[in-house]
Design a protein around this motif. Structure first.
Motif, short mmCIF file in Angstrom:
data_model
loop_
_atom_site.label_atom_id
_atom_site.label_comp_id
_atom_site.label_asym_id
_atom_site.label_seq_id
_atom_site.Cartn_x
_atom_site.Cartn_y
_atom_site.Cartn_z
N ASP A 34 -16.83 20.94 41.60
CA ASP A 34 -15.65 20.55 40.86
C ASP A 34 -15.34 21.54 39.73
O ASP A 34 -14.32 22.22 39.75
CB ASP A 34 -15.85 19.14 40.30
CG ASP A 34 -14.55 18.51 39.80
OD1 ASP A 34 -13.56 19.24 39.63
OD2 ASP A 34 -14.54 17.29 39.57
N PHE A 35 -16.26 21.66 38.75
CA PHE A 35 -16.04 22.56 37.62
C PHE A 35 -17.36 22.81 36.92
O PHE A 35 -18.38 22.19 37.24
CB PHE A 35 -15.01 21.98 36.64
CG PHE A 35 -15.45 20.70 35.96
CD1 PHE A 35 -16.08 20.71 34.73
CD2 PHE A 35 -15.22 19.47 36.57
CE1 PHE A 35 -16.49 19.54 34.11
CE2 PHE A 35 -15.62 18.28 35.96
CZ PHE A 35 -16.26 18.32 34.74
N ALA A 36 -17.35 23.72 35.94
CA ALA A 36 -18.53 23.99 35.13
C ALA A 36 -18.15 23.97 33.65
O ALA A 36 -17.04 24.38 33.28
CB ALA A 36 -19.14 25.34 35.49
N ASN A 37 -19.06 23.50 32.81
CA ASN A 37 -18.92 23.58 31.35
C ASN A 37 -19.95 24.56 30.80
O ASN A 37 -21.12 24.48 31.16
CB ASN A 37 -19.14 22.21 30.70
CG ASN A 37 -17.93 21.32 30.79
OD1 ASN A 37 -16.81 21.78 31.04
ND2 ASN A 37 -18.12 20.02 30.60
N VAL A 38 -19.50 25.45 29.93
CA VAL A 38 -20.39 26.37 29.23
C VAL A 38 -20.32 26.03 27.75
O VAL A 38 -19.23 25.96 27.17
CB VAL A 38 -20.01 27.84 29.47
CG1 VAL A 38 -20.87 28.77 28.63
CG2 VAL A 38 -20.17 28.18 30.95
N TYR A 39 -21.48 25.83 27.11
CA TYR A 39 -21.56 25.40 25.72
C TYR A 39 -21.95 26.60 24.86
O TYR A 39 -22.92 27.30 25.12
CB TYR A 39 -22.61 24.30 25.57
CG TYR A 39 -22.33 23.09 26.42
CD1 TYR A 39 -21.65 21.98 25.90
CD2 TYR A 39 -22.72 23.04 27.76
CE1 TYR A 39 -21.38 20.87 26.68
CE2 TYR A 39 -22.45 21.94 28.54
CZ TYR A 39 -21.77 20.85 28.01
OH TYR A 39 -21.50 19.75 28.78
N THR A 40 -21.17 26.81 23.78
CA THR A 40 -21.41 27.95 22.90
C THR A 40 -20.91 27.63 21.49
O THR A 40 -20.48 26.50 21.22
CB THR A 40 -20.72 29.21 23.48
OG1 THR A 40 -21.07 30.34 22.69
CG2 THR A 40 -19.21 29.06 23.51
N THR A 41 -21.00 28.59 20.57
CA THR A 41 -20.55 28.43 19.19
C THR A 41 -19.95 29.74 18.70
O THR A 41 -20.16 30.81 19.31
CB THR A 41 -21.72 28.05 18.26
OG1 THR A 41 -22.64 29.15 18.20
CG2 THR A 41 -22.44 26.80 18.74
N PRO A 42 -19.21 29.73 17.58
CA PRO A 42 -18.65 30.98 17.06
C PRO A 42 -19.70 32.02 16.72
O PRO A 42 -19.48 33.23 16.93
CB PRO A 42 -17.89 30.52 15.80
CG PRO A 42 -17.51 29.12 16.10
CD PRO A 42 -18.68 28.56 16.87
#
Length: 274
Positions: free
Chosen positions: A261-269
């Motif tokens: 379906d989709f992917a989430n990538v988690y990050t920060t500034p």
């Protein structure tokens, strides 16, 4: 560091069940009391449920009912006390076991201690990334994003039930050996980023091998008794700086269809995320 919580429904392939577990039945009049009207249940002494994750606090959520019995857990091999799921009044969305662990890779195993019921509704765990004052950034990559590559292209097509997918699109395949690659960059400063891959599970899906970069591959299985959309098929944290590649390969033939379906990538500034 911003915290974020990952929820694994009982049908997520990330949760591994031994023999002795079955999907909760619609014949149970209380089925709608569980998250997504879904739960997985054991009545076999010695049967286990396990989950490996990168994070901190975790909780196993289920029900306490009159026909439920004793259980215990281990966290990274450390034995817990014995608990009971027995309650004269049915109680749902209950924390069966939880622990606040240090940030890192952990393995949790839940044991049924008698030939009585124990059920799992969902599992949650927390992860943290970036610097203390960072906001969390979640980038969603739909299956049509150029970061996804499907091979051979002839093996991948429009999946069944695509109307239930995020954005109304997805990729599905049935042929063993069909491969998807997902390439993404998660920052250059800190070493705590995460990715979650989503898709459906169901009775006609199949097992698959998935790995990040050169890390040890994992064999997971999306074959479940009932069809459920938007399940976490794979989660990985603490990926390190730079570009990464997720590779997923179908393992066995299927009369149905494995789908993404989709992917989430988690990050920060502070990691260069935007």
């Amino acid at each position: 560091m911003p915290l974020f919580t990952t929820v694994l429904e009982d049908t997520s392939p990330m949760i591994i069940y031994s023999s002795g577990w079955v999907s909760g039945s619609s014949a149970d009049s209380s089925e709608d009391q569980y998250s997504e009207a879904s739960f997985t249940v054991s009545i076999a002494k010695g049967s286990t449920m396990s989950i490996s994750f990168y994070g901190t606090f975790f909780a196993i959520i289920g029900a306490k009912r009159s026909n439920h019995g004793p259980y215990h857990a281990t966290v990274d091999g450390v034995l817990s006390d014995t608990f009971t799921g027995k309650s004269n009044t049915s109680e749902f969305n209950q924390t069966l076991y939880s622990s606040d662990t240090s940030l890192g890779s952990h393995n949790v195993v839940l044991f049924n201690d008698d030939n009585t019921f124990i059920d799992v509704d969902y599992v949650t765990f927390q992860s943290s990334i970036g610097e203390d004052d960072d906001p969390l950034i979640v980038n969603t990559f739909q299956d049509t994003h150029p970061a996804f590559d499907y091979s051979p292209s002839s093996s991948w097509g429009i999946p069944n039930n695509v109307g239930s997918f995020s954005g109304g699109s997805g990729h599905g395949a049935s042929a063993p050996g069909a491969v998807l690659h997902f390439s993404f960059q998660v920052g250059w400063v800190c070493t705590r980023d995460a990715v979650a891959l989503y898709g459906p599970v169901g009775p006609n899906s199949t097992s698959y091998t998935v790995k990040i970069d050169d890390l040890t591959p994992q064999v997971l299985n999306a074959n479940k008794q009932f069809y459920r959309s938007h399940q976490i098929l794979f989660f990985a944290g603490n990926l390190g700086k730079g570009e990464h590649s997720l590779e997923l390969t179908l393992n066995s033939p299927s009369s149905g269809q494995f789908a993404i379906d989709f992917a989430n990538v988690y990050t920060t500034p502070s990691l260069g995320g935007t």
